[in-house]
Design an enzyme around this catalytic site. Structure first.
Site, PDB file in Angstrom:
ATOM      1  N   HIS A 187       0.463  -1.425   0.086  1.00 17.24           N
ATOM      2  CA  HIS A 187       0.213  -0.051  -0.076  1.00 17.24           C
ATOM      3  C   HIS A 187       1.084   1.337  -0.403  1.00 17.24           C
ATOM      4  O   HIS A 187       1.353   1.462   0.801  1.00 17.24           O
ATOM      5  CB  HIS A 187      -0.917   0.004   1.099  1.00 17.24           C
ATOM      6  CG  HIS A 187      -2.192  -0.844   1.035  1.00 17.24           C
ATOM      7  ND1 HIS A 187      -3.177  -0.638   1.623  1.00 17.24           N
ATOM      8  CD2 HIS A 187      -2.890  -1.862   0.307  1.00 17.24           C
ATOM      9  CE1 HIS A 187      -4.021  -2.105   1.644  1.00 17.24           C
ATOM     10  NE2 HIS A 187      -3.685  -2.543   0.889  1.00 17.24           N
TER      11      HIS A 187
ATOM     12  N   TYR B  31      -8.854   6.051   7.697  1.00 16.47           N
ATOM     13  CA  TYR B  31      -8.868   5.578   9.934  1.00 16.47           C
ATOM     14  C   TYR B  31     -10.259   6.892   9.855  1.00 16.47           C
ATOM     15  O   TYR B  31      -9.894   7.741   8.614  1.00 16.47           O
ATOM     16  CB  TYR B  31      -7.261   6.813   9.949  1.00 16.47           C
ATOM     17  CG  TYR B  31      -6.569   5.332   9.980  1.00 16.47           C
ATOM     18  CD1 TYR B  31      -5.854   5.113   8.834  1.00 16.47           C
ATOM     19  CD2 TYR B  31      -6.235   5.075  11.742  1.00 16.47           C
ATOM     20  CE1 TYR B  31      -4.760   4.128   9.091  1.00 16.47           C
ATOM     21  CE2 TYR B  31      -5.118   3.715  11.360  1.00 16.47           C
ATOM     22  CZ  TYR B  31      -4.549   3.382  10.156  1.00 16.47           C
ATOM     23  OH  TYR B  31      -3.287   2.773  10.287  1.00 16.47           O
TER      24      TYR B  31
ATOM     25  N   PRO C 158      -3.240   0.528  18.763  1.00 16.31           N
ATOM     26  CA  PRO C 158      -2.338  -0.099  17.712  1.00 16.31           C
ATOM     27  C   PRO C 158      -3.459   0.914  16.269  1.00 16.31           C
ATOM     28  O   PRO C 158      -2.702   0.809  15.671  1.00 16.31           O
ATOM     29  CB  PRO C 158      -3.974  -1.423  17.698  1.00 16.31           C
ATOM     30  CG  PRO C 158      -4.727  -1.149  18.699  1.00 16.31           C
ATOM     31  CD  PRO C 158      -3.454   0.099  19.917  1.00 16.31           C
TER      32      PRO C 158
ATOM     33  N   LYS D 159       2.048  -0.005  14.935  1.00 14.00           N
ATOM     34  CA  LYS D 159       3.696   0.359  15.426  1.00 14.00           C
ATOM     35  C   LYS D 159       4.300  -1.059  16.198  1.00 14.00           C
ATOM     36  O   LYS D 159       5.067  -1.563  15.999  1.00 14.00           O
ATOM     37  CB  LYS D 159       4.279   1.172  16.099  1.00 14.00           C
ATOM     38  CG  LYS D 159       3.662   2.327  15.288  1.00 14.00           C
ATOM     39  CD  LYS D 159       4.913   2.544  14.195  1.00 14.00           C
ATOM     40  CE  LYS D 159       4.443   3.792  12.889  1.00 14.00           C
ATOM     41  NZ  LYS D 159       5.234   2.704  11.450  1.00 14.00           N
TER      42      LYS D 159
ATOM     43  N   TYR E  31       4.473   7.014   9.378  1.00  9.05           N
ATOM     44  CA  TYR E  31       3.380   5.799   9.157  1.00  9.05           C
ATOM     45  C   TYR E  31       4.453   4.367   8.926  1.00  9.05           C
ATOM     46  O   TYR E  31       4.589   3.399   8.987  1.00  9.05           O
ATOM     47  CB  TYR E  31       1.935   6.186   8.369  1.00  9.05           C
ATOM     48  CG  TYR E  31       1.152   5.033   8.656  1.00  9.05           C
ATOM     49  CD1 TYR E  31       1.247   3.698   7.847  1.00  9.05           C
ATOM     50  CD2 TYR E  31      -0.288   4.827   9.269  1.00  9.05           C
ATOM     51  CE1 TYR E  31       0.573   2.892   7.409  1.00  9.05           C
ATOM     52  CE2 TYR E  31      -0.879   4.038   9.411  1.00  9.05           C
ATOM     53  CZ  TYR E  31      -0.938   3.032   8.205  1.00  9.05           C
ATOM     54  OH  TYR E  31      -1.798   2.345   8.479  1.00  9.05           O
TER      55      TYR E  31
HETATM   56  P1  FAS Z   1       2.123 -11.601  21.607  1.00 11.38           P
HETATM   57  O1  FAS Z   1       1.970 -10.811  22.664  1.00 11.38           O
HETATM   58  O2  FAS Z   1       2.104 -11.119  20.511  1.00 11.38           O
HETATM   59  O3  FAS Z   1       3.075 -12.713  22.533  1.00 11.38           O
HETATM   60  C1  FAS Z   1       3.679 -12.766  23.569  1.00 11.38           C
HETATM   61  C2  FAS Z   1       3.779 -15.067  23.623  1.00 11.38           C
HETATM   62  O4  FAS Z   1       4.316 -15.319  24.812  1.00 11.38           O
HETATM   63  C3  FAS Z   1       2.628 -14.787  23.003  1.00 11.38           C
HETATM   64  O5  FAS Z   1       2.152 -16.357  22.614  1.00 11.38           O
HETATM   65  C4  FAS Z   1       2.528 -15.916  24.587  1.00 11.38           C
HETATM   66  O6  FAS Z   1       1.156 -16.635  25.123  1.00 11.38           O
HETATM   67  C5  FAS Z   1       3.391 -16.174  25.303  1.00 11.38           C
HETATM   68  N1  FAS Z   1       3.686 -15.833  26.471  1.00 11.38           N
HETATM   69  C6  FAS Z   1       2.993 -14.724  27.585  1.00 11.38           C
HETATM   70  N2  FAS Z   1       3.577 -15.238  29.470  1.00 11.38           N
HETATM   71  C7  FAS Z   1       4.448 -16.540  28.471  1.00 11.38           C
HETATM   72  C8  FAS Z   1       4.517 -17.380  29.463  1.00 11.38           C
HETATM   73  N3  FAS Z   1       4.373 -17.227  30.929  1.00 11.38           N
HETATM   74  N4  FAS Z   1       5.576 -17.934  29.382  1.00 11.38           N
HETATM   75  C9  FAS Z   1       5.526 -17.978  27.939  1.00 11.38           C
HETATM   76  N5  FAS Z   1       5.437 -17.695  27.023  1.00 11.38           N
HETATM   77  C10 FAS Z   1       4.202 -16.605  27.004  1.00 11.38           C
HETATM   78  N6  FAS Z   1      -0.588  -4.550  16.821  1.00 11.38           N
HETATM   79  C11 FAS Z   1      -1.114  -3.770  15.639  1.00 11.38           C
HETATM   80  O7  FAS Z   1       0.434  -2.983  15.424  1.00 11.38           O
HETATM   81  N7  FAS Z   1      -1.321  -3.882  15.048  1.00 11.38           N
HETATM   82  C12 FAS Z   1      -2.773  -4.171  16.305  1.00 11.38           C
HETATM   83  O8  FAS Z   1      -4.244  -3.998  15.599  1.00 11.38           O
HETATM   84  C13 FAS Z   1      -2.560  -4.441  17.459  1.00 11.38           C
HETATM   85  N8  FAS Z   1      -3.865  -5.123  17.925  1.00 11.38           N
HETATM   86  C14 FAS Z   1      -3.735  -5.991  18.883  1.00 11.38           C
HETATM   87  C15 FAS Z   1      -5.044  -6.512  19.745  1.00 11.38           C
HETATM   88  C16 FAS Z   1      -4.502  -6.936  20.835  1.00 11.38           C
HETATM   89  C17 FAS Z   1      -5.662  -7.881  21.644  1.00 11.38           C
HETATM   90  C18 FAS Z   1      -3.232  -7.093  20.976  1.00 11.38           C
HETATM   91  C19 FAS Z   1      -2.960  -7.872  22.962  1.00 11.38           C
HETATM   92  C20 FAS Z   1      -2.230  -6.659  21.019  1.00 11.38           C
HETATM   93  C21 FAS Z   1      -2.444  -5.670  19.654  1.00 11.38           C
HETATM   94  N9  FAS Z   1      -1.490  -5.445  18.971  1.00 11.38           N
HETATM   95  C22 FAS Z   1      -1.285  -4.573  17.141  1.00 11.38           C
HETATM   96  C23 FAS Z   1      -0.059  -4.750  19.197  1.00 11.38           C
HETATM   97  C24 FAS Z   1       0.460  -7.016  18.716  1.00 11.38           C
HETATM   98  O9  FAS Z   1       0.298  -7.106  17.356  1.00 11.38           O
HETATM   99  C25 FAS Z   1       2.049  -6.589  19.796  1.00 11.38           C
HETATM  100  O10 FAS Z   1       3.069  -5.851  18.827  1.00 11.38           O
HETATM  101  C26 FAS Z   1       2.367  -8.261  18.831  1.00 11.38           C
HETATM  102  O11 FAS Z   1       1.641  -9.689  19.083  1.00 11.38           O
HETATM  103  C27 FAS Z   1       3.627  -8.388  19.689  1.00 11.38           C
HETATM  104  O12 FAS Z   1       4.702  -9.568  20.041  1.00 11.38           O
HETATM  105  P2  FAS Z   1       4.943  -9.876  20.718  1.00 11.38           P
HETATM  106  O13 FAS Z   1       6.419  -9.194  21.579  1.00 11.38           O
HETATM  107  O14 FAS Z   1       5.374 -11.080  20.752  1.00 11.38           O
HETATM  108  O15 FAS Z   1       4.370 -10.596  22.100  1.00 11.38           O
HETATM  109  C1  PHB Z   2      -5.005  -4.671  10.698  1.00 12.49           C
HETATM  110  O1  PHB Z   2      -5.349  -4.712  10.049  1.00 12.49           O
HETATM  111  O2  PHB Z   2      -5.392  -4.743  12.142  1.00 12.49           O
HETATM  112  C2  PHB Z   2      -4.500  -3.241  11.857  1.00 12.49           C
HETATM  113  C3  PHB Z   2      -4.361  -1.540  10.375  1.00 12.49           C
HETATM  114  C4  PHB Z   2      -3.590  -0.805  10.943  1.00 12.49           C
HETATM  115  C5  PHB Z   2      -3.787  -0.530  12.506  1.00 12.49           C
HETATM  116  C6  PHB Z   2      -4.518  -1.367  13.343  1.00 12.49           C
HETATM  117  C7  PHB Z   2      -4.921  -2.559  12.752  1.00 12.49           C
HETATM  118  O3  PHB Z   2      -3.840   0.790  12.580  1.00 12.49           O
END
Ligand code: FAS
Ligand code: PHB
Length: 389
Positions: free
Chosen positions: A72, A201, A293, A297, A384
Site C-alpha cells: 500500500h 482511518y 494500535p 506500530k 507511518y
Molecule cells: P505477543 O503478546 O504477541 O506474544 C507473546 C507470547 O508469549 C504469546 O504467544 C504468549 O502466549 C506467550 N507467553 C506469555 N506469557 C508466557 C509465559 N509465562 N511463558 C511462556 N510464554 C508466554 N499491533 C498492531 O500493530 N496492530 C494491531 O491492530 C494490534 N492489535 C492488537 C490487539 C491485541 C488484543 C493485542 C494484545 C495486541 C495488538 N497489537 C497490535 C499489538 C500486537 O500485534 C503486538 O505488538 C505483537 O503481538 C507483539 O508481539 P510479541 O512481542 O511477540 O508479543
Molecule cells: C489491522 O489491519 O489489524 C490494523 C491495521 C492498521 C492499524 C491497526 C490495525 O493501525
C-alpha cells in the site's frame, strides 16, 4: 538441556528471534505457554513496515508474504464525511507498507522453525527465570506434567505484556511509564471484500473507525468502543450498522457485509519499561512496551527490537559485546518515537469523553492543518511507514 539462548514466548517476537539466531548458527529454544493453534488464533496486527519485511526476508520467511501480501502506498484520513488521502509513497520518496496479517507472519515463522527441526516447547506451564543476573541463567518449565530446566547463556523475554519475563525483574531495577486510554477497539474479521483499496482511518463524532484488510476478500474493521463494553453486546448486524454510521456516505453505501469470523475488544494503552536489559535477560516486543494500535506500530516495534537483539547476540558470539551493551538504549530511542507517534495519532483520531468543545476544536484544526500542509503530512507519512532502523 543446554542452549545458547532461551526464548520465552512464541509470538512473532520470539519466533522471529529464533529464526534470526538460527540463520546465525546460534542454538535456541522457544518456550511458549500456549499451543501453536491458540497463538495463531489471536487476531492482531495487519500492517508491516519495510524494516519488518526486510527482517522477515533475512529470517528466510518472506516468500508467502511477498506473494500474498498487499503493498500500500497510501492511507485515507476521513473526517467531516470526506476522504483525505495521505500519499505515503510520494511523501516518503517511494516507501510503502505491506498489508499482511500478524497471524500469517507468525505461521510462516512457526512453519520455518518446525521445518528446520528446531526446539520449541508449546504448552509450557509454570515458566520461571533464574540467575539471569549471573553468568549461567536458567529457565524452568513444566510440559505435560514433566519438569524441564534449560541452561543457557542468555534469556530473551519475548512473552508479551502479561508475560513472566518483565515480572521476574526486581521492581527496583525497572522504571515504567504508562498512559491508559479511556476507550477500547472492537475488532471484527470477515470474509467480505474490503470497503476501500487502502486503509481508512475515520474521525467521527460517534467515535473512531478503521477499515483494514487481510486480502482482497478478507476485511478487518475496528470501532472505538467504551472501556466497559462487552463483545457479546455486539451482534454482527449491530457492528455493521454502527460502522455505516461512522463511514463517509460513499463508503457506507458500498460496504459489503457478512458474518464475522472473529470479534474481540482490545484495551488501549501506552506503556514502556526501562531498561530492556537485566544482566543476561533481554526484553523484546510487548514484554517491554505497548502502543495503541492506531499507528500500526506494535508488531513492527517487536520486529525492530528482535532485529537489534539478533545482531547483538551474533556479535557477542563473535567476540564483540558492544551490541548487547547498547541494546536497551538502541531499542528505546526507536520505541519512544513510535510511542509518541501512536499517542499523537490516537489523540488525533479518537473521541475523548473529557475533551469538551475546546478539545474538539483543536482536533479539527489539527486535521485541517495536516491535510493542507506538506510538512505535516510528510511527518505523518514518515512515521507511518516506519522511521529508519
Ligand atoms: P505477543 O503478546 O504477541 O506474544 C507473546 C507470547 O508469549 C504469546 O504467544 C504468549 O502466549 C506467550 N507467553 C506469555 N506469557 C508466557 C509465559 N509465562 N511463558 C511462556 N510464554 C508466554 N499491533 C498492531 O500493530 N496492530 C494491531 O491492530 C494490534 N492489535 C492488537 C490487539 C491485541 C488484543 C493485542 C494484545 C495486541 C495488538 N497489537 C497490535 C499489538 C500486537 O500485534 C503486538 O505488538 C505483537 O503481538 C507483539 O508481539 P510479541 O512481542 O511477540 O508479543
Ligand atoms: C489491522 O489491519 O489489524 C490494523 C491495521 C492498521 C492499524 C491497526 C490495525 O493501525
Amino acid at each position: 538441556m543446554r542452549v545458547q539462548v532461551a526464548i520465552v514466548g512464541g509470538g512473532p517476537a520470539g519466533h522471529l528471534l529464533g529464526q534470526l539466531l538460527h540463520k546465525a548458527g546460534i542454538e535456541a529454544i522457544v518456550i511458549e505457554r500456549h499451543s501453536r493453534e491458540y497463538v495463531l488464533g489471536r487476531i492482531r496486527a495487519g500492517v508491516l513496515e519495510q524494516g519488518t519485511t526486510d527482517l522477515l526476508d533475512e529470517a528466510g520467511v518472506g516468500a508467502r508474504m511477498h506473494h500474498e501480501g498487499l503493498l500500500h502506498g497510501g492511507i485515507s484520513l476521513d473526517f467531516g464525511g470526506t476522504h483525505h488521502r495521505i500519499d505515503l509513497h510520494h511523501l516518503t520518496g517511494g516507501k510503502q507498507v505491506m498489508v499482511y496479517g500478524q497471524t500469517e507472519v507468525t505461521r510462516d515463522l512457526m512453519d520455518a522453525r518446525a521445518a528446520a527441526g528446531l526446539a520449541t516447547a508449546y504448552e509450557a506451564e509454570q515458566v520461571s527465570l533464574h540467575d539471569f543476573d549471573g553468568e549461567r541463567p536458567r529457565v524452568r518449565y513444566v510440559q505435560h506434567g514433566v519438569a524441564h530446566e534449560v541452561e543457557c547463556d542468555f534469556i530473551a523475554g519475548c512473552d508479551g505484556y502479561h508475560g513472566v519475563s518483565r515480572a521476574s525483574v526486581p521492581a527496583s531495577a525497572l522504571q515504567t511509564f504508562e498512559r491508559i486510554y479511556p476507550f477500547g477497539w472492537l475488532g471484527m474479521l470477515t470474509d467480505t471484500p474490503p470497503v476501500s483499496h487502502e486503509l481508512v482511518y475515520t474521525n467521527h463524532a460517534r467515535g473512531f473507525a478503521l477499515c483494514s484488510m487481510r486480502s482482497h476478500t478478507r476485511s478487518r474493521y475496528y470501532l472505538q468502543c467504551s472501556l466497559d463494553d462487552k463483545v457479546e453486546n455486539w451482534s454482527d448486524q449491530a457492528f455493521w450498522d454502527e460502522l455505516r454510521r461512522r463511514l463517509a456516505p460513499d463508503l457506507a453505501e458500498q460496504l459489503q457485509t457478512g458474518p464475522s469470523i472473529e470479534k474481540s475488544i482490545a484495551p488501549l494503552r501506552s506503556f514502556v519499561a526501562e531498561p530492556m536489559r537485566f544482566g543476561r535477560l533481554f526484553l523484546a516486543g510487548d514484554a517491554a512496551h505497548i502502543v495503541p494500535p492506531t499507528g500500526a506500530k506494535g508488531l513492527n516495534l517487536a520486529a525492530s527490537d528482535v532485529g537489534y537483539l539478533g545482531r547483538a547476540l551474533t556479535e557477542f558470539y563473535a567476540g564483540n559485546e558492544g551490541g548487547i551493551n547498547a541494546y536497551s538504549d538502541t531499542c528505546l530511542r526507536r520505541v519512544w518515537k513510535a510511542v509518541r507517534f501512536s499517542w499523537w495519532f490516537t489523540s488525533l483520531m479518537h473521541k475523548f469523553p473529557d475533551s469538551g468543545g475546546f478539545g474538539e476544536k483543536i482536533q479539527a484544526a489539527e486535521l485541517d492543518y495536516l491535510i493542507h500542509s506538506q510538512a505535516a503530512s510528510t511527518a505523518l507519512a514518515e512515521n507511518y511507514v516506519g522511521l529508519p532502523l
